[in-house]
Write a protein that holds these residues in place. Structure first.
Motif, PDB file in Angstrom:
ATOM      1  N   ALA A  14      -5.814  -2.533 -17.877  1.00 14.85           N
ATOM      2  CA  ALA A  14      -5.224  -3.155 -16.691  1.00 14.85           C
ATOM      3  C   ALA A  14      -5.467  -2.224 -15.508  1.00 14.85           C
ATOM      4  O   ALA A  14      -4.586  -1.468 -15.095  1.00 14.85           O
ATOM      5  CB  ALA A  14      -3.739  -3.406 -16.906  1.00 14.85           C
ATOM      6  N   GLY A  15      -6.689  -2.210 -15.022  1.00 11.49           N
ATOM      7  CA  GLY A  15      -7.031  -1.400 -13.854  1.00 11.49           C
ATOM      8  C   GLY A  15      -6.869   0.090 -14.078  1.00 11.49           C
ATOM      9  O   GLY A  15      -6.400   0.813 -13.203  1.00 11.49           O
ATOM     10  N   GLY A  16      -7.241   0.560 -15.271  1.00 10.48           N
ATOM     11  CA  GLY A  16      -7.177   2.002 -15.541  1.00 10.48           C
ATOM     12  C   GLY A  16      -5.990   2.392 -16.399  1.00 10.48           C
ATOM     13  O   GLY A  16      -5.949   3.494 -16.941  1.00 10.48           O
TER      14      GLY A  16
ATOM     15  N   SER B 198     -12.215   9.789 -11.383  1.00  9.92           N
ATOM     16  CA  SER B 198     -12.002  10.873 -10.424  1.00  9.92           C
ATOM     17  C   SER B 198     -11.106  10.351  -9.295  1.00  9.92           C
ATOM     18  O   SER B 198     -11.310   9.247  -8.804  1.00  9.92           O
ATOM     19  CB  SER B 198     -13.345  11.307  -9.848  1.00  9.92           C
ATOM     20  OG  SER B 198     -13.135  11.932  -8.612  1.00  9.92           O
ATOM     21  N   PRO B 199     -10.111  11.139  -8.865  1.00  9.17           N
ATOM     22  CA  PRO B 199      -9.231  10.650  -7.794  1.00  9.17           C
ATOM     23  C   PRO B 199      -9.922  10.523  -6.440  1.00  9.17           C
ATOM     24  O   PRO B 199      -9.382   9.925  -5.526  1.00  9.17           O
ATOM     25  CB  PRO B 199      -8.113  11.698  -7.737  1.00  9.17           C
ATOM     26  CG  PRO B 199      -8.615  12.901  -8.446  1.00  9.17           C
ATOM     27  CD  PRO B 199      -9.662  12.442  -9.413  1.00  9.17           C
TER      28      PRO B 199
ATOM     29  N   TYR C  46      -4.661   7.839  -4.707  1.00  2.00           N
ATOM     30  CA  TYR C  46      -5.783   7.054  -4.189  1.00  2.00           C
ATOM     31  C   TYR C  46      -5.578   5.550  -4.408  1.00  2.00           C
ATOM     32  O   TYR C  46      -6.292   4.731  -3.858  1.00  2.00           O
ATOM     33  CB  TYR C  46      -7.091   7.482  -4.898  1.00  2.00           C
ATOM     34  CG  TYR C  46      -6.987   7.422  -6.408  1.00  2.00           C
ATOM     35  CD1 TYR C  46      -7.301   6.256  -7.102  1.00  2.00           C
ATOM     36  CD2 TYR C  46      -6.512   8.511  -7.141  1.00  2.00           C
ATOM     37  CE1 TYR C  46      -7.162   6.188  -8.487  1.00  2.00           C
ATOM     38  CE2 TYR C  46      -6.361   8.450  -8.517  1.00  2.00           C
ATOM     39  CZ  TYR C  46      -6.693   7.289  -9.177  1.00  2.00           C
ATOM     40  OH  TYR C  46      -6.524   7.220 -10.537  1.00  2.00           O
ATOM     41  N   ALA C  47      -4.551   5.187  -5.234  1.00  2.00           N
ATOM     42  CA  ALA C  47      -4.394   3.789  -5.628  1.00  2.00           C
ATOM     43  C   ALA C  47      -3.951   2.923  -4.451  1.00  2.00           C
ATOM     44  O   ALA C  47      -4.412   1.789  -4.291  1.00  2.00           O
ATOM     45  CB  ALA C  47      -3.396   3.683  -6.775  1.00  2.00           C
ATOM     46  N   ARG C  48      -3.047   3.477  -3.629  1.00  2.00           N
ATOM     47  CA  ARG C  48      -2.541   2.750  -2.461  1.00  2.00           C
ATOM     48  C   ARG C  48      -2.064   3.794  -1.457  1.00  2.00           C
ATOM     49  O   ARG C  48      -1.227   4.644  -1.800  1.00  2.00           O
ATOM     50  CB  ARG C  48      -1.341   1.908  -2.899  1.00  2.00           C
ATOM     51  CG  ARG C  48      -1.459   0.430  -2.657  1.00  2.00           C
ATOM     52  CD  ARG C  48      -0.343  -0.270  -3.410  1.00  2.00           C
ATOM     53  NE  ARG C  48       0.697  -0.777  -2.509  1.00  2.00           N
ATOM     54  CZ  ARG C  48       0.571  -1.871  -1.784  1.00  2.00           C
ATOM     55  NH1 ARG C  48      -0.509  -2.588  -1.827  1.00  2.00           N
ATOM     56  NH2 ARG C  48       1.552  -2.272  -0.992  1.00  2.00           N
ATOM     57  N   TYR C  49      -2.567   3.730  -0.265  1.00  2.00           N
ATOM     58  CA  TYR C  49      -2.121   4.725   0.736  1.00  2.00           C
ATOM     59  C   TYR C  49      -2.436   4.248   2.148  1.00  2.00           C
ATOM     60  O   TYR C  49      -3.289   3.388   2.368  1.00  2.00           O
ATOM     61  CB  TYR C  49      -2.786   6.086   0.486  1.00  2.00           C
ATOM     62  CG  TYR C  49      -4.299   6.079   0.587  1.00  2.00           C
ATOM     63  CD1 TYR C  49      -4.934   6.392   1.780  1.00  2.00           C
ATOM     64  CD2 TYR C  49      -5.093   5.770  -0.507  1.00  2.00           C
ATOM     65  CE1 TYR C  49      -6.312   6.373   1.885  1.00  2.00           C
ATOM     66  CE2 TYR C  49      -6.469   5.750  -0.423  1.00  2.00           C
ATOM     67  CZ  TYR C  49      -7.079   6.053   0.780  1.00  2.00           C
ATOM     68  OH  TYR C  49      -8.443   6.022   0.871  1.00  2.00           O
ATOM     69  N   TRP C  50      -1.684   4.828   3.098  1.00  2.00           N
ATOM     70  CA  TRP C  50      -1.977   4.638   4.515  1.00  2.00           C
ATOM     71  C   TRP C  50      -2.650   5.901   5.031  1.00  2.00           C
ATOM     72  O   TRP C  50      -2.326   6.998   4.571  1.00  2.00           O
ATOM     73  CB  TRP C  50      -0.694   4.486   5.347  1.00  2.00           C
ATOM     74  CG  TRP C  50       0.272   3.417   4.981  1.00  2.00           C
ATOM     75  CD1 TRP C  50       1.560   3.605   4.576  1.00  2.00           C
ATOM     76  CD2 TRP C  50       0.078   2.014   5.053  1.00  2.00           C
ATOM     77  NE1 TRP C  50       2.169   2.396   4.369  1.00  2.00           N
ATOM     78  CE2 TRP C  50       1.281   1.393   4.667  1.00  2.00           C
ATOM     79  CE3 TRP C  50      -1.002   1.201   5.419  1.00  2.00           C
ATOM     80  CZ2 TRP C  50       1.442   0.020   4.623  1.00  2.00           C
ATOM     81  CZ3 TRP C  50      -0.835  -0.160   5.370  1.00  2.00           C
ATOM     82  CH2 TRP C  50       0.363  -0.737   4.981  1.00  2.00           C
ATOM     83  N   THR C  51      -3.522   5.746   6.010  1.00  2.00           N
ATOM     84  CA  THR C  51      -4.002   6.935   6.714  1.00  2.00           C
ATOM     85  C   THR C  51      -3.505   6.849   8.155  1.00  2.00           C
ATOM     86  O   THR C  51      -3.812   5.891   8.869  1.00  2.00           O
ATOM     87  CB  THR C  51      -5.544   7.022   6.697  1.00  2.00           C
ATOM     88  OG1 THR C  51      -5.974   6.864   5.353  1.00  2.00           O
ATOM     89  CG2 THR C  51      -6.046   8.359   7.227  1.00  2.00           C
TER      90      THR C  51
END
Ligand code: AMP
Ligand code: MG
Length: 340
Positions: free
Chosen positions: A208-210, A229-230, A253-258
């Motif tokens: 399921a997605g990793g 790899s992240p 890395y799965a979900r983030y804001w920059t």
């Protein structure tokens, strides 16, 4: 006799290669792929009949669709309704399946010294990680006082009562919102594996997605799983897991804001209310998928400093952490599974 063990399949999130098979009957591998939990699910089911594999696939797909709706904090399923009730009154009835997941989440939060917490909804909402669409980042981090208020409610945690008969109930501080995102895939995979057992499937692997679960069926086999790899450079490392073991990975890395060049990720440090900065990636292998899932999330919060303490406290043997500089720590049990 049909054998197709030699196939090498690289999945989007994890590379999985069945190997070391010893097959005494007409067992074949049947592959299925579909969308759930905003990711691609890939399942390989080992059984004798295509018809059975197809029926199980349909049941599995239905399980995941139901769970996707019921256990998502921010939609219109059961947990979203529980949250609306908690927000207004501080209490709600809960179905038994959801109550059981909440009891486990609560127990694991305590075990993790609250590096893991399913009560962070108000904080997650402030950081706007309740939004499905993450293409438009918020313009700024939340203000200090609203964050403090949200954190006070989240720190109040929640209590679940599951009596032998009658309705299960949850109570929490008014304004509380429960988000079981940190354990939901593990819980869903547990349900999926139970469905496979119910149908008498001989062996299975579900990616399921990793986050990968396997079935401890009659079919002797182990699996090779790649850990991404992240920072998007393909597979970092591959490990071997046995049937009945599950491997869960959390990452910044799965979900983030920059914002202004800085990464604000979806895993929140319950001590500060700010996105965790402990590590880029954490992977846990265990026979209990909920424990593995919760621990991977907690390890991201704890970072290298708390890696051993948290593994001991959570009672997991096999764990791996990639810190913010890409330095890898792992337990000896995890190291012994490396497929070199
Ligand atoms: P995972 O990918 O399993 O690490 O789960 C991440 C998700 O869990 C987030 O998107 C949030 O919904 C939720 N979450 C965020 N921070 C935490 C935390 N410290 N403990 C438990 N769940 C969290
Ligand atoms: Mg998790």
């Amino acid at each position: 006799m049909t054998r197709d063990w030699s196939r090498r399949r690289f999945l989007a999130a994890a590379a999985i290669t069945p190997f070391a098979a010893s097959c005494t009957s007409e067992i074949r591998a049947y592959d299925f792929e579909w969308l759930a939990f905003a990711t691609t699910i890939r399942a390989t089911l080992y059984c004798e009949q295509a018809k059975l594999a197809r029926a199980v696939f349909i049941a599995l797909k239905q399980d995941f669709a139901n769970i996707n709706k019921a256990w998502y904090a921010w939609g219109d399923g059961e947990l979203a309704k529980v949250n609306r009730s908690l927000f207004q009154t501080g209490e709600s009835e809960v179905s038994r399946p959801l109550a059981n997941v909440l009891v486990t989440a609560r127990r694991l939060a305590d075990r993790s010294s609250r590096h893991f917490s399913a009560a962070l909804g108000p904080v997650i909402k402030l950081w706007q990680f309740d939004r499905f669409d993450i293409n438009e980042p918020p313009v700024a981090p939340p203000g200090a006082s609203e964050l403090k208020n949200a954190l006070t409610i989240a720190n109040g945690e929640f209590q679940v009562s599951v009596p032998p008969t009658g309705k299960a109930t949850i109570t929490a501080p008014r304004g509380a919102m429960i988000d079981i995102g940190g354990i939901a895939k593990g819980a869903a995979l547990k349900v999926g594996i139970e469905t496979l057992q119910h149908f008498g499937i001989e062996g299975a692997i579900i990616d399921a997605g990793g986050d990968v679960a396997t079935l401890a069926g009659d079919h002797p086999q182990d699996y090779r799983v790649g850990i991404l790899s992240p920072r998007g450079r393909g597979v970092d490392e591959a490990v071997r897991i046995l049937p009945g073991e599950h491997i869960m990975t959390s990452g910044d890395y799965a979900r983030y804001w920059t914002l202004d060049g800085k990464r604000y990720q979806h895993i929140i440090n319950p001590a500060t209310g700010w996105p965790a900065t402990g590590a880029m990636s954490a992977t846990v292998i265990d026979k209990d998928p909920l424990l593995a899932d919760a621990t991977a999330t907690a390890l991201i919060v704890g970072g290298t400093q708390n890696f051993s303490t948290l593994c001991d406290a959570m009672q997991v043997q096999a764990a791996r952490l990639v810190d913010n500089n890409g330095i890898v720590s792992m337990t000896s049990s995890f190291r012994s599974r490396l497929d070199t």
